[in-house]
Design a protein around this motif. Structure first.
Motif, PDB file in Angstrom:
ATOM      1  N   GLY A 148       0.787  -1.227   0.000  1.00 34.33           N
ATOM      2  CA  GLY A 148       0.000   0.000   0.000  1.00 34.33           C
ATOM      3  C   GLY A 148       0.817   1.273   0.000  1.00 34.33           C
ATOM      4  O   GLY A 148       0.259   2.368   0.081  1.00 34.33           O
ATOM      5  N   ALA A 149       2.153   1.185  -0.092  1.00 33.24           N
ATOM      6  CA  ALA A 149       3.013   2.364  -0.005  1.00 33.24           C
ATOM      7  C   ALA A 149       3.076   3.099  -1.344  1.00 33.24           C
ATOM      8  O   ALA A 149       2.537   2.647  -2.358  1.00 33.24           O
ATOM      9  CB  ALA A 149       4.409   1.946   0.440  1.00 33.24           C
ATOM     10  N   TYR A 150       3.767   4.246  -1.329  1.00 33.25           N
ATOM     11  CA  TYR A 150       4.021   4.965  -2.568  1.00 33.25           C
ATOM     12  C   TYR A 150       4.953   4.138  -3.455  1.00 33.25           C
ATOM     13  O   TYR A 150       5.569   3.179  -3.022  1.00 33.25           O
ATOM     14  CB  TYR A 150       4.677   6.318  -2.274  1.00 33.25           C
ATOM     15  CG  TYR A 150       3.787   7.305  -1.541  1.00 33.25           C
ATOM     16  CD1 TYR A 150       2.507   7.589  -2.007  1.00 33.25           C
ATOM     17  CD2 TYR A 150       4.239   7.963  -0.399  1.00 33.25           C
ATOM     18  CE1 TYR A 150       1.683   8.498  -1.354  1.00 33.25           C
ATOM     19  CE2 TYR A 150       3.436   8.878   0.271  1.00 33.25           C
ATOM     20  CZ  TYR A 150       2.166   9.140  -0.209  1.00 33.25           C
ATOM     21  OH  TYR A 150       1.354  10.041   0.451  1.00 33.25           O
ATOM     22  N   THR A 167      -6.607  -7.588  -5.492  1.00 33.82           N
ATOM     23  CA  THR A 167      -5.370  -7.152  -4.849  1.00 33.82           C
ATOM     24  C   THR A 167      -5.568  -7.035  -3.351  1.00 33.82           C
ATOM     25  O   THR A 167      -6.681  -6.772  -2.876  1.00 33.82           O
ATOM     26  CB  THR A 167      -4.886  -5.811  -5.444  1.00 33.82           C
ATOM     27  OG1 THR A 167      -3.589  -5.510  -4.926  1.00 33.82           O
ATOM     28  CG2 THR A 167      -5.831  -4.672  -5.141  1.00 33.82           C
ATOM     29  N   VAL A 168      -4.485  -7.250  -2.603  1.00 40.59           N
ATOM     30  CA  VAL A 168      -4.498  -7.193  -1.141  1.00 40.59           C
ATOM     31  C   VAL A 168      -3.407  -6.236  -0.695  1.00 40.59           C
ATOM     32  O   VAL A 168      -2.258  -6.351  -1.128  1.00 40.59           O
ATOM     33  CB  VAL A 168      -4.245  -8.586  -0.519  1.00 40.59           C
ATOM     34  CG1 VAL A 168      -4.183  -8.485   1.014  1.00 40.59           C
ATOM     35  CG2 VAL A 168      -5.330  -9.567  -0.947  1.00 40.59           C
ATOM     36  N   ALA A 169      -3.766  -5.294   0.188  1.00 43.29           N
ATOM     37  CA  ALA A 169      -2.794  -4.391   0.795  1.00 43.29           C
ATOM     38  C   ALA A 169      -2.555  -4.827   2.233  1.00 43.29           C
ATOM     39  O   ALA A 169      -3.504  -4.919   3.010  1.00 43.29           O
ATOM     40  CB  ALA A 169      -3.298  -2.958   0.748  1.00 43.29           C
ATOM     41  N   VAL A 170      -1.309  -5.120   2.573  1.00 42.64           N
ATOM     42  CA  VAL A 170      -0.948  -5.504   3.933  1.00 42.64           C
ATOM     43  C   VAL A 170      -0.313  -4.278   4.592  1.00 42.64           C
ATOM     44  O   VAL A 170       0.774  -3.847   4.191  1.00 42.64           O
ATOM     45  CB  VAL A 170       0.030  -6.694   3.950  1.00 42.64           C
ATOM     46  CG1 VAL A 170       0.352  -7.100   5.384  1.00 42.64           C
ATOM     47  CG2 VAL A 170      -0.561  -7.874   3.189  1.00 42.64           C
ATOM     48  N   LEU A 171      -0.986  -3.709   5.596  1.00 49.94           N
ATOM     49  CA  LEU A 171      -0.555  -2.451   6.195  1.00 49.94           C
ATOM     50  C   LEU A 171       0.232  -2.667   7.480  1.00 49.94           C
ATOM     51  O   LEU A 171       0.099  -3.695   8.145  1.00 49.94           O
ATOM     52  CB  LEU A 171      -1.777  -1.570   6.488  1.00 49.94           C
ATOM     53  CG  LEU A 171      -2.702  -1.261   5.305  1.00 49.94           C
ATOM     54  CD1 LEU A 171      -3.772  -0.252   5.740  1.00 49.94           C
ATOM     55  CD2 LEU A 171      -1.924  -0.720   4.118  1.00 49.94           C
ATOM     56  N   ALA A 172       1.031  -1.656   7.828  1.00 49.83           N
ATOM     57  CA  ALA A 172       1.806  -1.680   9.064  1.00 49.83           C
ATOM     58  C   ALA A 172       1.145  -0.817  10.125  1.00 49.83           C
ATOM     59  O   ALA A 172       1.807  -0.296  11.025  1.00 49.83           O
ATOM     60  CB  ALA A 172       3.228  -1.189   8.800  1.00 49.83           C
TER      61      ALA A 172
END
Length: 376
Positions: A148-150, A167-172
């Motif tokens: 999900g980053a730039y 699509t899957v975004a894995v966030l911190a």
């Protein structure tokens, strides 16, 4: 489940000591000791015990679940039907659970997924390759996973979404708090069309260590990791090395030898990662038997259609002068009679012309021979 929700507020992601406590004692017993403040957990120093006890005093798992539900977020525990079993490969560093935003089933999507990661400050080349790879994978029915980053991450997500794929975004951070803020709209779109996943409870913010630890989840969740652009100290190399340790496919997209943003990828390739240039090559590695990339070949030239013996005789003629049958036969490693027979055959096809007893390439043949040599 409530005990694990409690522990996501108390323990940092990837805490192997915490994972060992949960494995040996059970999540409920770990929570009881933290709340009661009695005998410390095994192997914990007095200073750390005081720190996690202070966190435990502020944990409100019922409230976290209520906030999550209000945001359309669910909590998935190990052993649940939706839990991706491949995360268990992380051992005691396995997530205590995952907060999931989106309607799709995480376990099923993870079974056919590929991670695309790379530099945040990527070049136009890196962005183009990430979009193209992600779109190609999506068109082949693969789920694209990124952070999900730039940069490369965002380009990968957009490529998959643009192709109508998953699509899957894995966030911190907490999945109810999109980060980076400039990607709030993109992450919202991913939640609608795909999944947003994280280890941290609602409202939690990212830190440098959380970004690093998040990468192990991306690596474990997927069948393989592709690094598009990465400098020597890029966090995306952490993901790739985690994939290598877990026995997943590790791939890199080469860039210019002079580009510092490709130096980390090139180091990865020298260390044994697979070189890939398009989605078909990625699928050949991570897919099922028989999902092969097409064979890469240059253009077929007219001389390629000749029989091998005729090609050898053609190649034996000088580029700009005539030669006799004996000389041509010697260079072509054949007999003079065979060379003469092949020369008449080549004359009929327009490749050679006779000058008295000698033979010479026609203008068409000179061009064909030059193209053949350039293709080598």
């Amino acid at each position: 489940m409530l005990a694990r929700v409690f522990l996501t507020r108390v323990l940092e992601p990837g805490d192997e000591a915490g994972g060992r406590w949960v494995r040996e004692l059970g999540a409920g017993e770990v929570v009881r000791r933290l709340r009661d403040g009695g005998r410390p957990l095994p192997g914990v120093s007095a200073r750390r015990w005081a720190g996690i006890r202070a966190r435990a005093a502020r944990a409100e798992p019922e409230r976290d679940l209520a906030v999550a539900r209000a945001s359309g977020v669910r909590f998935v525990c190990p052993g649940a039907a939706e839990w991706p079993g491949q995360l268990d490969d992380l051992g005691d560093a396995r997530p205590l659970g995952l907060w999931v935003r989106g309607r799709a089933g995480l376990r099923m999507w993870a079974l056919r997924s590929v991670a695309l990661v790379g530099a945040r400050a990527c070049t136009e080349y890196g962005s183009h390759m990430a979009v193209t790879l992600a779109a190609g994978l999506a068109e082949r029915g693969w789920v694209v996973v990124s952070g999900g980053a730039y940069g490369v991450d965002g380009a990968a997500h957009r490529g998959a979404l643009g192709a109508g794929g998953a699509t899957v975004a894995v966030l911190a951070c907490g999945v109810d708090r999109p980060y980076p803020r400039g990607h709030a709209q993109l992450i919202g779109r991913i939640a609608e069309q795909g999944l947003v996943v994280g280890e941290l409870p609602p409202g939690e913010h990212p830190t440098p260590s959380r970004f690093v630890l998040r990468n192990r989840v991306i690596a474990a969740l997927t069948r393989g990791t592709v690094v598009v652009e990465a400098a020597h100290r890029s966090g995306s190399l952490v993901t790739a090395r985690a994939a290598q340790r877990l026995g997943r496919h590790t791939m890199g997209v080469p860039g210019p030898a002079t580009s510092a943003l490709s130096a980390g990828v090139h180091e990865l390739l020298r260390g044994g990662a697979e070189l890939v240039t398009d989605a078909a090559e990625v699928v050949e590695l991570v897919g099922e038997v028989g999902e092969l990339a097409p064979e890469r070949r240059g253009p077929v030239l007219p001389r390629d259609l000749l029989e091998p013996a005729a090609r050898r005789v053609l190649a034996a003629l000088p580029g700009s002068s005539a030669a006799g049958p004996a000389e041509i036969a010697r260079v072509a490693l054949t007999t003079q009679d065979d060379a003469i027979a092949r020369l008449y055959e080549l004359r009929a096809l327009g490749y050679v012309e006779r000058h008295g007893d000698d033979w010479k390439l026609t203008r068409q043949a000179v061009t064909s021979v030059r193209e053949g040599r350039a293709a080598r």
